[in-house]
Design an enzyme around this catalytic site. Structure first.
Site, PDB file in Angstrom:
ATOM      1  N   ASN A 147      44.804  29.968  29.610  1.00 57.70           N
ATOM      2  CA  ASN A 147      44.343  29.025  28.568  1.00 57.70           C
ATOM      3  C   ASN A 147      45.530  28.520  27.770  1.00 57.70           C
ATOM      4  O   ASN A 147      46.678  28.883  28.053  1.00 57.70           O
ATOM      5  CB  ASN A 147      43.279  29.689  27.683  1.00 57.70           C
ATOM      6  CG  ASN A 147      43.837  30.909  26.972  1.00 57.70           C
ATOM      7  OD1 ASN A 147      44.786  30.818  26.201  1.00 57.70           O
ATOM      8  ND2 ASN A 147      43.252  32.070  27.252  1.00 57.70           N
ATOM      9  N   ASP A 182      36.312  43.666  26.473  1.00 56.30           N
ATOM     10  CA  ASP A 182      36.647  43.164  25.139  1.00 56.30           C
ATOM     11  C   ASP A 182      37.603  44.179  24.495  1.00 56.30           C
ATOM     12  O   ASP A 182      37.199  45.276  24.101  1.00 56.30           O
ATOM     13  CB  ASP A 182      35.373  42.986  24.301  1.00 56.30           C
ATOM     14  CG  ASP A 182      35.664  42.236  23.008  1.00 56.30           C
ATOM     15  OD1 ASP A 182      36.687  42.534  22.356  1.00 56.30           O
ATOM     16  OD2 ASP A 182      34.877  41.339  22.659  1.00 56.30           O
TER      17      ASP A 182
END
Ligand code: C5P
Length: 440
Positions: free
Chosen positions: A237, A335
């Site tokens: 990203n 996570d």
């Protein structure tokens, strides 16, 4: 005076604004770097008074240093030119023929760069046979710190006499900066080079920063992750890592022991920060869990990929020419922040217990920042969540943050404009320190 009084980008001032630095040059080939250092300090808002030994004048001219500092350069204890004291550039000076006294009164620090082996030996013995050493001896110790940037041949640096002197000088309260390693002017290779001007500048800015995180061990994740499709392709990203790197620098300046777990970014490691490079979210999780065991503060600023390809091919996927395209399927990444925040120490940190791990999360949103940040703080189980508008900040030098805890919401900068990530990182670090009971 504060070392840093920036409010918003448009009001940016230098990081040494208001500081008066006496820059001393002793004899060494690294004297050429002092010109760059002087210029950099002036650019950061400091007033710089240069003092040179006779030996230094063999390597650098007074003319150069005067032009760069905008002040008369002093070199002799017998110089009877009136000394312009702090705050006066061309005004009336003190004409008592005591430059060794006047030059340091009101100064914020003396920086000797380059500091030769001989000059260190002189300082150690309190010798005072020329202006620079005399001035150092005559400085008010409690008010004017002395900072040395050693510069010498590797054998001279390694010599037990020099190492003994360094240890003793440190004991005497003098700050001795590190030396660099590499090619030396004499043709040898090793330790002893003077740090580069930008490194000395960074150390000086750090020197003036209040040590609000002293004793804290800070773990930071930064940058994107890279999830491999095959050995030559992957998904990532637009995160640049700039915010996390700026936080790492600000935390180390505040006295913390900092470990930075970085995804693939091309940013230099801030001075004094331990860097661990990782690629994928899974690597980042492993490293984070390992280092979190030793940390007291965890700041998750990384833009971790939410998903990764379910199967990363061992060999490059080939375009067969038949028009068929590979079908990718994805699995969810762990996570990292939630894993660490929900560990035993993370939970203790959430309830404010002293042996807990204080976790800080980031939320890069594209809308409804406040509501999303509040919800994310609860979902992740962290005491502090920092919201920012992702698309507006990725790759930029500026940002605007929203600090959300269980009870309050705070904008950084205070009036909502954008500010440099550098400034925001300093403010965030000061905010975290205050939450842990150590206001700057
Ligand atoms: O859920 P979301 O990605 O929006 O959460 C952002 C926060 O959680 C950031 O602090 C980020 O570093 C962290 N995070 C993480 N591991 C993930 C996803 C996010 O540590 N897999």
């Amino acid at each position: 005076m504060t070392a840093f009084n920036v409010r918003t980008k448009s009001e940016l001032t230098g990081e040494l604004s208001g500081k008066h630095i006496v820059l001393g040059l002793s004899g060494g080939i690294a004297a050429y770097k002092a010109a760059e250092l002087c210029r950099a300090m002036v650019k950061e808002g400091a007033t710089v008074q240069v003092v040179m030994t006779e030996a230094a004048e063999h390597f650098m001219t007074k003319v150069t240093m005067q032009a760069l500092s905008g002040r008369q350069v002093f070199g002799s204890q017998w110089d009877d030119t009136p000394v312009n004291v702090v705050g006066s550039v061309n005004g009336e000076g003190i004409a008592n023929n005591m430059p060794h006294i006047n030059l340091t009164r009101g100064a914020d620090a003396i920086v000797i760069a380059p500091c030769s082996a001989d000059f260190m030996a002189k300082l150690l013995h309190g010798r005072a046979d020329e202006l620079l050493s005399l001035m150092c001896l005559a400085r008010p110790i409690a008010e004017v710190p002395l900072i040395l940037a050693p510069a010498m041949n590797r054998e001279m640096w390694a010599n037990p006499a020099t190492q003994r002197n360094v240890a003793q000088l440190k004991q005497d309260g003098i700050t001795v900066l590190e030396v660099g390693e590499g090619d030396q002017a004499c043709g040898e290779v090793g330790d002893g080079r003077m740090l580069e001007a930008d490194e000395i500048l960074a150390d000086l800015i750090a020197f003036f920063t209040p040590k609000s995180l002293l004793g804290q061990k800070v773990l930071i994740t930064a940058g994107p992750t890279y999830e491999a499709i095959d050995p030559v392709r992957g998904i990532t990203n637009l995160s640049s890592g700039k915010m996390g790197f700026a936080i790492a620098r600000a935390a180390v300046e505040a006295g913390a022991d900092v470990t930075l777990i970085a995804g693939p970014v091309s940013l230099p490691t801030p001075r004094g920060v331990k860097r661990v490079d990782v690629k994928s979210a899974q690597n980042m999780l492993l490293a984070s869990v390992k280092y979190a065991n030793y940390a007291t503060i965890f700041i998750a600023s990384a833009a971790v990929a939410d998903w990764r390809p379910a199967n990363s091919a061992d060999h490059k996927l080939k375009k067969e020419g038949s028009g068929t395209v590979p079908q990718l399927s994805f699995v969810e990444n762990p996570d990292i922040l939630a894993t660490i925040a929900q560990s035993e120490r993370g939970k203790k940190g959430l309830s404010g217990m002293p042996d807990g791990l204080f976790c800080v999360g980031f939320a890069a949103e594209s809308q409804d920042l406040l509501a999303n940040a509040q919800a994310k703080r609860i979902r992740k189980g962290v005491p502090l969540l920092v919201g920012n508008i992702g698309p507006a900040t990725f790759g930029q030098d500026d940002n605007a943050l929203l600090l959300v805890d269980a009870k309050t919401v705070k904008e950084l900068p205070e009036h909502g404009h954008a500010a440099s990530k550098r400034y925001l990182a300093q403010q965030l670090v000061a905010d975290i320190a205050a939450r842990l009971g150590h206001p700057a």
